[in-house]
Write an enzyme that holds these catalytic residues in place. Structure first.
Site, PDB file in Angstrom:
ATOM      1  N   SER A 239       5.272   7.358  -9.214  1.00 38.37           N
ATOM      2  CA  SER A 239       4.514   6.113  -9.375  1.00 38.37           C
ATOM      3  C   SER A 239       4.408   5.745 -10.868  1.00 38.37           C
ATOM      4  O   SER A 239       5.429   5.504 -11.507  1.00 38.37           O
ATOM      5  CB  SER A 239       3.152   6.263  -8.696  1.00 38.37           C
ATOM      6  OG  SER A 239       2.584   5.016  -8.480  1.00 38.37           O
TER       7      SER A 239
ATOM      8  N   HIS B  35       2.729   6.952   0.063  1.00 36.62           N
ATOM      9  CA  HIS B  35       2.730   7.137  -1.398  1.00 36.62           C
ATOM     10  C   HIS B  35       2.189   8.513  -1.815  1.00 36.62           C
ATOM     11  O   HIS B  35       2.077   8.804  -2.993  1.00 36.62           O
ATOM     12  CB  HIS B  35       1.846   6.040  -2.018  1.00 36.62           C
ATOM     13  CG  HIS B  35       2.072   5.807  -3.483  1.00 36.62           C
ATOM     14  ND1 HIS B  35       3.223   5.259  -3.991  1.00 36.62           N
ATOM     15  CD2 HIS B  35       1.278   6.029  -4.569  1.00 36.62           C
ATOM     16  CE1 HIS B  35       3.137   5.160  -5.299  1.00 36.62           C
ATOM     17  NE2 HIS B  35       1.963   5.628  -5.687  1.00 36.62           N
TER      18      HIS B  35
ATOM     19  N   ASP C  20       4.909   2.998   2.250  1.00 36.78           N
ATOM     20  CA  ASP C  20       4.107   3.064   1.016  1.00 36.78           C
ATOM     21  C   ASP C  20       3.433   1.712   0.808  1.00 36.78           C
ATOM     22  O   ASP C  20       4.104   0.704   0.567  1.00 36.78           O
ATOM     23  CB  ASP C  20       5.064   3.392  -0.145  1.00 36.78           C
ATOM     24  CG  ASP C  20       4.353   3.553  -1.468  1.00 36.78           C
ATOM     25  OD1 ASP C  20       3.269   2.975  -1.648  1.00 36.78           O
ATOM     26  OD2 ASP C  20       4.912   4.250  -2.337  1.00 36.78           O
TER      27      ASP C  20
END
Ligand SMILES: N[C@@H](CCC(=O)N[C@@H](CSC=O)C(=O)NCC(=O)O)C(=O)O
EC number: 3.1.2.12
Length: 278
Positions: free
Chosen positions: A147, A257, A224
Site C-alpha cells: 500500500s 487489502h 480490496d
C-alpha cells in the site's frame, strides 16, 4: 551509529530481532526489526527491505506476514523499518493518513514536517549504511512493500536503480499525485508544487525512466476496497507495457487489502527477489 537490542527470538532456525537507534536523518530515535536466517551464521547474505503501509510500525509485517519461514529457506535477511519518524516531540496529526505512521517515504519540505519527515533519505541512505555496517550483508538489496509501502518500494527503486536489484509490492499506491491518500500527504509534506509531487510518483517516474530496467512484481486483490479510488495498479501496468518494462501485475481473485492477503503470496515475493539477489 550504535544499535540497542530490544528483542530477540529464535524463528525457523534464525533470529528475529528488534533494535532502536538514533537517526541523524530523522532527528529522532527509530526502531527497526530484522530477520537473520540460519545461513547468516556462516555467510554474508543479501537483504530484502520491507516498507509497510499506513498506521503500521516495523512490527505489522514481522508478526503477521509469516515471511520468516521463506526467508529461512532462501537465505534472505529481512529488514522492516518504521513508517515515519516517531515521538512526542515529532509533528503529528489526528488522521491515520498523515503524520506519524504515514511518512510516505518522501523528504518533506514544508513545515512542521521538514525537520523529521525525511523518510526517503532515511530508507535509501542511513538505514542501508546502518544495516551494512552492523550486519554481515553481501551488499545486495531489493525492496518490497504494501500500500503506502508499495508506493515507497516502487518509487525508491525507480529513483535508485543503483541500489535495488528488484522491487515488488502488494496493493501499491502507484500514482500518489492523482489519488486522495497521496494528494493529501504530498500537499502537506511538499506544498503545492506539482513538479515536487512527480518526483515521488511511480507512474511519472516509470514514464520518464532512462536507466537499465529492473524487474517488478505486483499483487493486487480484487476485493480490496481501496483499489478503485486509491491504488489503480493498471495505470502503472499500462505505462510498463508501453515501455516493454518487465512488470508482472497479478490480480488475485477475492483477496482484500489485509495481511491475510500478504501472507498468502509473500513466499512468491521472496522467491522473486531471491532470483535477482543471487
Ligand atoms: N484505519 C484505516 C486503514 C488503515 C489500513 O488499512 N492500513 C493498512 C495499510 S493501508 C495503506 O497504506 C495496514 O497495513 N494496516 C495494518 C495492519 O496490520 O493491517 C481505515 O480505517 O481506513
Amino acid at each position: 551509529m550504535s544499535l540497542t537490542e530490544l528483542e530477540s527470538h529464535i524463528s525457523f532456525g534464525g533470529e528475529q530481532k528488534r533494535f532502536k537507534h538514533a537517526s541523524l536523518t530523522l532527528n529522532c530515535e527509530m526502531n527497526f526489526s530484522i530477520y537473520l536466517p540460519p545461513q547468516y551464521k556462516t555467510q554474508a547474505l543479501p537483504v530484502l527491505y520491507w516498507l509497510s503501509g499506513l498506521t503500521c510500525t516495523d512490527e505489522n509485517f514481522t508478526t503477521k506476514a509469516g515471511a520468516q519461514a521463506y526467508a529461512a529457506e532462501l537465505g534472505l535477511i529481512l529488514v522492516m523499518p518504521d513508517t515515519s519518524p516517531r515521538g512526542e516531540q515529532i509533528a503529528n496529526d489526528d488522521a491515520y493518513d498523515l503524520g506519524q505512521g504515514a511518512g510516505f517515504y518522501i523528504n518533506a519540505t514544508e513545515q512542521p514536517w521538514q525537520k523529521n519527515y525525511q523518510m526517503f533519505d532515511y530508507i535509501s541512505v542511513e538505514l542501508i549504511d546502518l544495516i551494512d555496517n552492523n550486519f554481515n550483508t553481501n551488499g545486495k538489496q531489493s525492496i518490497a512493500g504494501h500500500s503506502m509501502g508499495g508506493h515507497g518500494a516502487l518509487m525508491l527503486a525507480l529513483r535508485h536503480p543503483d541500489l535495488y536489484y528488484s522491487a515488488s509490492a502488494f496493493a501499491p499506491i502507484v500514482n500518489p499525485s492523482q489519488v486522495p491518500w497521496g494528494q493529501k500527504a504530498f500537499r502537506h509534506y511538499l506544498g503545492n508544487d506539482p513538479q515536487a509531487w512527480q518526483t515521488y510518483d511511480s507512474c511519472f517516474l516509470l514514464e520518464h525512466y532512462q536507466a537499465e530496467p529492473f524487474p517488478i512484481l505486483i499483487d493486487q486483490g480484487t476485493a480490496d476496497n481501496f483499489m478503485p479510488e486509491q491504488l489503480q495498479p493498471e495505470a502503472l501496468e499500462k505505462i510498463a507495457k508501453n515501455r516493454n518494462w518487465p512488470l508482472t501485475l497479478r490480480l488475485q481473485q477475492g483477496y482484500d487489502h489485509s495481511y491475510y492477503f500478504i501472507a498468502s503470496f509473500i513466499e512468491n515475493h521472496l522467491a522473486f527477489h531471491k532470483q535477482y539477489l543471487s
